[in-house]
Design a protein around this motif. Structure first.
Motif, PDB file in Angstrom:
ATOM      1  N   ASP A 129      10.347 -11.230  -9.302  1.00 31.04           N
ATOM      2  CA  ASP A 129       9.559 -11.461 -10.991  1.00 31.04           C
ATOM      3  C   ASP A 129       8.216 -12.453 -10.895  1.00 31.04           C
ATOM      4  OD1 ASP A 129      11.817 -10.087 -11.741  1.00 31.04           O
ATOM      5  OD2 ASP A 129      13.398 -11.585 -10.948  1.00 31.04           O
ATOM      6  N   GLY A 130       7.116 -12.008 -10.151  1.00 32.42           N
ATOM      7  CA  GLY A 130       6.346 -12.690 -10.162  1.00 32.42           C
ATOM      8  C   GLY A 130       5.651 -13.515  -8.929  1.00 32.42           C
ATOM      9  N   ARG A 131       7.478 -14.161  -8.573  1.00 34.21           N
ATOM     10  CA  ARG A 131       6.754 -15.151  -8.197  1.00 34.21           C
ATOM     11  C   ARG A 131       6.434 -14.571  -6.416  1.00 34.21           C
ATOM     12  NH1 ARG A 131      12.305 -18.526  -5.897  1.00 34.21           N
ATOM     13  NH2 ARG A 131      11.268 -20.006  -4.481  1.00 34.21           N
ATOM     14  N   VAL A 132       5.734 -15.319  -5.170  1.00 39.57           N
ATOM     15  CA  VAL A 132       6.003 -14.771  -4.156  1.00 39.57           C
ATOM     16  C   VAL A 132       6.770 -15.629  -3.257  1.00 39.57           C
ATOM     17  CG1 VAL A 132       4.033 -14.952  -1.384  1.00 39.57           C
ATOM     18  CG2 VAL A 132       3.276 -14.495  -4.339  1.00 39.57           C
ATOM     19  N   VAL A 133       8.030 -15.009  -2.684  1.00 37.88           N
ATOM     20  CA  VAL A 133       8.944 -15.160  -2.373  1.00 37.88           C
ATOM     21  C   VAL A 133       9.447 -15.012  -0.610  1.00 37.88           C
ATOM     22  CG1 VAL A 133      10.714 -15.307  -4.211  1.00 37.88           C
ATOM     23  CG2 VAL A 133      10.523 -13.678  -2.504  1.00 37.88           C
ATOM     24  N   GLY A 134       7.768 -14.224   0.047  1.00 33.16           N
ATOM     25  CA  GLY A 134       7.971 -13.818   1.530  1.00 33.16           C
ATOM     26  C   GLY A 134       6.992 -13.629   1.673  1.00 33.16           C
ATOM     27  N   ASN A 141      -6.205  -1.707   9.995  1.00 30.94           N
ATOM     28  CA  ASN A 141      -4.860  -1.500  10.661  1.00 30.94           C
ATOM     29  C   ASN A 141      -4.764  -3.191  10.719  1.00 30.94           C
ATOM     30  OD1 ASN A 141      -5.347   0.546  12.339  1.00 30.94           O
ATOM     31  ND2 ASN A 141      -7.216  -0.132  12.774  1.00 30.94           N
ATOM     32  N   GLN A 142      -4.900  -3.681   9.640  1.00 31.36           N
ATOM     33  CA  GLN A 142      -3.551  -5.388   9.619  1.00 31.36           C
ATOM     34  C   GLN A 142      -3.684  -5.406   7.747  1.00 31.36           C
ATOM     35  OE1 GLN A 142      -4.109  -8.230  11.483  1.00 31.36           O
ATOM     36  NE2 GLN A 142      -5.123  -7.081  12.697  1.00 31.36           N
ATOM     37  N   MET A 143      -2.580  -6.100   7.821  1.00 26.02           N
ATOM     38  CA  MET A 143      -1.808  -6.019   6.091  1.00 26.02           C
ATOM     39  C   MET A 143      -0.938  -7.416   6.399  1.00 26.02           C
ATOM     40  SD  MET A 143       0.757  -2.976   5.246  1.00 26.02           S
ATOM     41  CE  MET A 143       0.436  -2.550   4.286  1.00 26.02           C
ATOM     42  N   GLN A 144      -1.686  -8.086   5.281  1.00 30.47           N
ATOM     43  CA  GLN A 144      -0.450  -9.563   5.067  1.00 30.47           C
ATOM     44  C   GLN A 144       0.077  -8.825   3.770  1.00 30.47           C
ATOM     45  OE1 GLN A 144      -1.061 -12.461   6.672  1.00 30.47           O
ATOM     46  NE2 GLN A 144       0.631 -13.190   5.915  1.00 30.47           N
ATOM     47  N   VAL A 145       1.286  -9.248   3.817  1.00 27.64           N
ATOM     48  CA  VAL A 145       2.223  -8.941   3.088  1.00 27.64           C
ATOM     49  C   VAL A 145       2.975  -9.391   2.496  1.00 27.64           C
ATOM     50  CG1 VAL A 145       4.404  -7.399   2.624  1.00 27.64           C
ATOM     51  CG2 VAL A 145       2.696  -6.919   4.437  1.00 27.64           C
ATOM     52  N   VAL A 146       3.167  -9.167   1.201  1.00 23.86           N
ATOM     53  CA  VAL A 146       4.266 -10.721   0.682  1.00 23.86           C
ATOM     54  C   VAL A 146       4.827  -9.887  -0.387  1.00 23.86           C
ATOM     55  CG1 VAL A 146       2.047 -12.508  -0.246  1.00 23.86           C
ATOM     56  CG2 VAL A 146       2.778 -10.351  -1.468  1.00 23.86           C
ATOM     57  N   ALA A 147       6.616 -10.750  -0.403  1.00 22.82           N
ATOM     58  CA  ALA A 147       7.439 -10.318  -1.272  1.00 22.82           C
ATOM     59  C   ALA A 147       7.325 -10.661  -2.228  1.00 22.82           C
ATOM     60  CB  ALA A 147       9.003 -10.748  -0.731  1.00 22.82           C
ATOM     61  N   ASP A 148       7.421 -10.338  -3.288  1.00 30.50           N
ATOM     62  CA  ASP A 148       6.993 -11.025  -4.714  1.00 30.50           C
ATOM     63  C   ASP A 148       8.667 -10.174  -5.388  1.00 30.50           C
ATOM     64  OD1 ASP A 148       6.897 -10.391  -7.231  1.00 30.50           O
ATOM     65  OD2 ASP A 148       4.669 -10.577  -7.434  1.00 30.50           O
ATOM     66  N   SER A 179      16.710  -9.856  -9.380  1.00 29.67           N
ATOM     67  CA  SER A 179      16.165  -9.021  -9.540  1.00 29.67           C
ATOM     68  C   SER A 179      15.744  -7.540  -8.546  1.00 29.67           C
ATOM     69  CB  SER A 179      14.301  -9.074 -10.490  1.00 29.67           C
ATOM     70  OG  SER A 179      14.970  -9.626 -12.090  1.00 29.67           O
ATOM     71  N   GLU A 180      14.737  -7.179  -8.261  1.00 30.16           N
ATOM     72  CA  GLU A 180      14.621  -6.211  -7.293  1.00 30.16           C
ATOM     73  C   GLU A 180      12.827  -7.004  -6.682  1.00 30.16           C
ATOM     74  OE1 GLU A 180      13.477  -1.558  -5.318  1.00 30.16           O
ATOM     75  OE2 GLU A 180      14.933  -1.931  -7.068  1.00 30.16           O
ATOM     76  N   VAL A 181      13.283  -7.057  -5.249  1.00 32.49           N
ATOM     77  CA  VAL A 181      12.588  -7.745  -4.675  1.00 32.49           C
ATOM     78  C   VAL A 181      11.021  -7.102  -4.358  1.00 32.49           C
ATOM     79  CG1 VAL A 181      12.694  -6.922  -2.317  1.00 32.49           C
ATOM     80  CG2 VAL A 181      11.569  -8.836  -2.777  1.00 32.49           C
ATOM     81  N   VAL A 182       9.682  -6.737  -4.294  1.00 30.21           N
ATOM     82  CA  VAL A 182       9.043  -5.244  -4.182  1.00 30.21           C
ATOM     83  C   VAL A 182       8.050  -6.317  -3.186  1.00 30.21           C
ATOM     84  CG1 VAL A 182       6.557  -4.368  -5.714  1.00 30.21           C
ATOM     85  CG2 VAL A 182       8.448  -4.934  -6.946  1.00 30.21           C
ATOM     86  N   PHE A 183       7.291  -5.462  -2.677  1.00 34.95           N
ATOM     87  CA  PHE A 183       6.679  -5.444  -0.888  1.00 34.95           C
ATOM     88  C   PHE A 183       5.777  -5.703  -1.831  1.00 34.95           C
ATOM     89  CE2 PHE A 183      11.201  -5.537   0.082  1.00 34.95           C
ATOM     90  CZ  PHE A 183      11.450  -6.645   0.825  1.00 34.95           C
ATOM     91  N   ARG A 184       4.602  -5.899  -0.996  1.00 32.85           N
ATOM     92  CA  ARG A 184       2.733  -5.081  -1.278  1.00 32.85           C
ATOM     93  C   ARG A 184       1.803  -6.002  -0.711  1.00 32.85           C
ATOM     94  NH1 ARG A 184       0.802  -9.319  -4.330  1.00 32.85           N
ATOM     95  NH2 ARG A 184       2.141 -11.129  -5.545  1.00 32.85           N
ATOM     96  N   THR A 185       1.093  -5.452  -0.240  1.00 32.58           N
ATOM     97  CA  THR A 185      -0.390  -6.522  -0.010  1.00 32.58           C
ATOM     98  C   THR A 185      -0.922  -7.326  -0.926  1.00 32.58           C
ATOM     99  OG1 THR A 185      -1.189  -3.473   0.851  1.00 32.58           O
ATOM    100  CG2 THR A 185      -2.675  -5.886   0.992  1.00 32.58           C
ATOM    101  N   ALA A 186      -1.094  -8.434   0.092  1.00 34.17           N
ATOM    102  CA  ALA A 186      -1.303  -9.895  -0.468  1.00 34.17           C
ATOM    103  C   ALA A 186      -2.699  -9.263  -0.698  1.00 34.17           C
ATOM    104  CB  ALA A 186      -1.301 -10.561   0.585  1.00 34.17           C
ATOM    105  N   THR A 187      -2.899 -10.692  -1.797  1.00 36.27           N
ATOM    106  CA  THR A 187      -4.472 -10.538  -2.775  1.00 36.27           C
ATOM    107  C   THR A 187      -4.465 -11.592  -2.625  1.00 36.27           C
ATOM    108  OG1 THR A 187      -3.781 -11.241  -4.894  1.00 36.27           O
ATOM    109  CG2 THR A 187      -3.403  -8.385  -5.005  1.00 36.27           C
TER     110      THR A 187
END
Length: 155
Positions: free
Chosen positions: A62-67, A53-60, A2-10
């Motif tokens: 299919d609902g799994r944080v992979v990066g 000026n800060q972001m913690q980013v995750v690569a998601d 699937s396509e990975v989604v990059f987003r701000t972490a929660t």
């Protein structure tokens, strides 16, 4: 895949982020991914999310944080007051390395730097991360400086 989604972490992503930081031969044991997490992780996460000026980013995937990575925007007087994008603590899940996710994540970060008007993006990588250095060089990054760190925290 699937396509990975990059987003701000929660905050809910924090256990997965710490596990990714620990899932690395060169940093294993430096982090403590056992639950409940050390409260210092949440305090650091809250400080990052409170700073524009800060972001913690995750690569998601299919609902799994992979990066994950931390992206910071730094003001500076040098380069005619140019801002810099600082990329740190880049990790991809060990079972997914070599599939292009790291490149996608770095390209995503560089795009965020451009959007913020940064004059450059920069990152650091430990000297013994030879594979990571080859990875960044293939993407067009240049080695430019020697860095130094002084550990201040007592174990």
């Amino acid at each position: 895949m699937s396509e990975v989604v990059f987003r701000t972490a929660t905050a809910a992503d924090l256990p997965a982020i710490v596990a990714l930081l620990d899932d690395d031969d060169l940093s294993r044991g430096r982090e403590d991914a056992s639950l409940p997490l050390d409260p210092r992780y949440l305090a650091a996460f809250e400080a990052i999310t409170a700073d524009p000026n800060q972001m913690q980013v995750v690569a998601d995937l299919d609902g799994r944080v992979v990066g994950t990575m931390q992206l910071s925007f730094l003001a500076g007087i040098a380069f005619r007051g140019g801002w810099r994008g600082q990329i740190e603590a880049v990790r991809i899940a060990s079972d997914l390395r070599g599939q292009g996710l790291g490149q996608q994540m770095i390209e995503w970060a560089v795009d965020r730097c451009r959007e913020r008007g940064c004059r450059m993006a920069q990152l650091t990588s430990k000297l013994d991360r030879v594979d990571a250095h080859r990875f960044y060089e293939r993407m067009g990054w240049k080695k430019s400086h020697a860095g130094f760190k002084l550990q201040l925290e007592q174990a």
